[in-house]
Design a protein around this motif. Structure first.
Motif, mmCIF file in Angstrom:
data_model
loop_
_atom_site.group_PDB
_atom_site.id
_atom_site.type_symbol
_atom_site.label_atom_id
_atom_site.label_comp_id
_atom_site.label_asym_id
_atom_site.label_seq_id
_atom_site.Cartn_x
_atom_site.Cartn_y
_atom_site.Cartn_z
ATOM 1 N N ASN A 84 -93.606 -54.032 25.822
ATOM 2 C CA ASN A 84 -93.966 -55.103 24.904
ATOM 3 C C ASN A 84 -93.085 -54.928 23.667
ATOM 4 O O ASN A 84 -93.154 -53.894 23.001
ATOM 5 N N GLY A 127 -100.938 -59.221 24.197
ATOM 6 C CA GLY A 127 -100.751 -60.533 23.594
ATOM 7 C C GLY A 127 -100.174 -60.483 22.193
ATOM 8 O O GLY A 127 -99.670 -61.488 21.690
ATOM 9 N N SER A 129 -97.560 -59.008 21.388
ATOM 10 C CA SER A 129 -96.104 -59.036 21.527
ATOM 11 C C SER A 129 -95.679 -60.390 22.081
ATOM 12 O O SER A 129 -96.434 -61.036 22.813
ATOM 13 N N ARG A 130 -94.443 -60.809 21.747
ATOM 14 C CA ARG A 130 -93.964 -62.121 22.198
ATOM 15 C C ARG A 130 -92.883 -62.035 23.265
ATOM 16 O O ARG A 130 -92.425 -63.063 23.761
ATOM 17 N N HIS A 160 -91.594 -62.186 30.254
ATOM 18 C CA HIS A 160 -92.317 -63.236 29.543
ATOM 19 C C HIS A 160 -91.689 -63.367 28.155
ATOM 20 O O HIS A 160 -91.535 -62.360 27.454
ATOM 21 N N ASP A 162 -91.955 -65.839 24.589
ATOM 22 C CA ASP A 162 -92.564 -66.947 23.859
ATOM 23 C C ASP A 162 -91.559 -68.096 23.769
ATOM 24 O O ASP A 162 -90.385 -67.892 23.457
ATOM 25 N N ASP A 163 -92.030 -69.304 24.050
ATOM 26 C CA ASP A 163 -91.138 -70.462 24.105
ATOM 27 C C ASP A 163 -90.289 -70.634 22.853
ATOM 28 O O ASP A 163 -89.110 -70.998 22.927
ATOM 29 N N GLU A 164 -90.873 -70.382 21.674
ATOM 30 C CA GLU A 164 -90.134 -70.620 20.439
ATOM 31 C C GLU A 164 -88.989 -69.634 20.230
ATOM 32 O O GLU A 164 -88.098 -69.869 19.428
ATOM 33 N N TYR A 166 -86.920 -68.565 22.755
ATOM 34 C CA TYR A 166 -85.866 -68.713 23.775
ATOM 35 C C TYR A 166 -85.149 -70.032 23.567
ATOM 36 O O TYR A 166 -85.682 -71.101 23.853
#
Length: 204
Positions: A84, A127, A129-130, A160, A162-164, A166
């Protein structure tokens, strides 16, 4: 100053290494004991080992007497773990998990960390971690005589992000705000950035 390594005691070697090899990324590792206890602990002897297949390396120092730490023992027994990634938003929780918890006590449970299911391994991710790297054990290399450290090489089997974070196939470092380890009690954030174009060799 010239330093002969043969004249240094262990603590002097330690201070010289961690004060010079900086900044170091931090692997906040979750692992699962054979009894189902979720362990969470940070390690800063951490880096990329291979691109294809994707592999990471983490060195876990042994306790006095050559005793494996909980994380290394869990990974050896189960063959799975999750890294993480650490940033400014979770560094305080990361630091809390560095305490010397007994092996039968879950840092994740004690600190109320958010345990999320992983996609390819049984070990939960955190959770807080992003970015998460789900890993399967590739190899453990014991270092030192007597053994002083376990170099763990893991193959990344699922990621995994976080969308923001990548953007255009890359991690946005400014949004990630990663945290690294220095010496002593000190952590660091990313400071000034600068680029250098990669040179091309041209024969004279």
């Amino acid at each position: 100053m010239e330093i002969s390594v043969s004249n240094l005691v262990r603590q002097e070697k330690y201070k010289l290494l961690i004060g010079s090899v900086v900044p170091r990324p931090i692997a906040w590792i979750t692992s699962l004991s054979s009894n189902g206890v979720v362990n969470a602990a940070p390690f800063s002897y951490f880096n990329v080992a291979c691109i294809d297949p994707m592999m990471i390396s983490v060195a876990v120092a042994r306790r006095p007497g050559g005793v494996m730490k909980d994380t290394a023992r869990n990974i050896r027994e189960t063959g799975e773990f999750v890294i993480n990634m650490v940033d400014v938003h979770n560094v305080d929780a990361v630091n809390q998990t560095s305490a010397d918890y007994p092996g039968d006590v879950s840092e994740a449970e004690e600190l109320g960390l958010t345990q999320l299911p992983s996609a390819a391994v049984k070990v939960p991710r955190l959770g807080e971690s992003r970015i998460h790297f789900e890993c399967r054990l590739h190899q453990i290399v014991t270092l030192g005589e007597p053994i002083a450290s376990d170099l763990i090489i893991g193959e990344v089997v699922h990621v995994h992000v976080d969308d923001e974070l990548y953007v255009d196939g890359k991690i946005d470092i400014e949004k990630l705000k990663p945290v690294s380890r220095l010496a002593g009690l000190t952590y660091a954030t990313i400071g000034e950035w600068f680029d250098r174009p990669r040179p091309t060799y041209e024969p004279k």
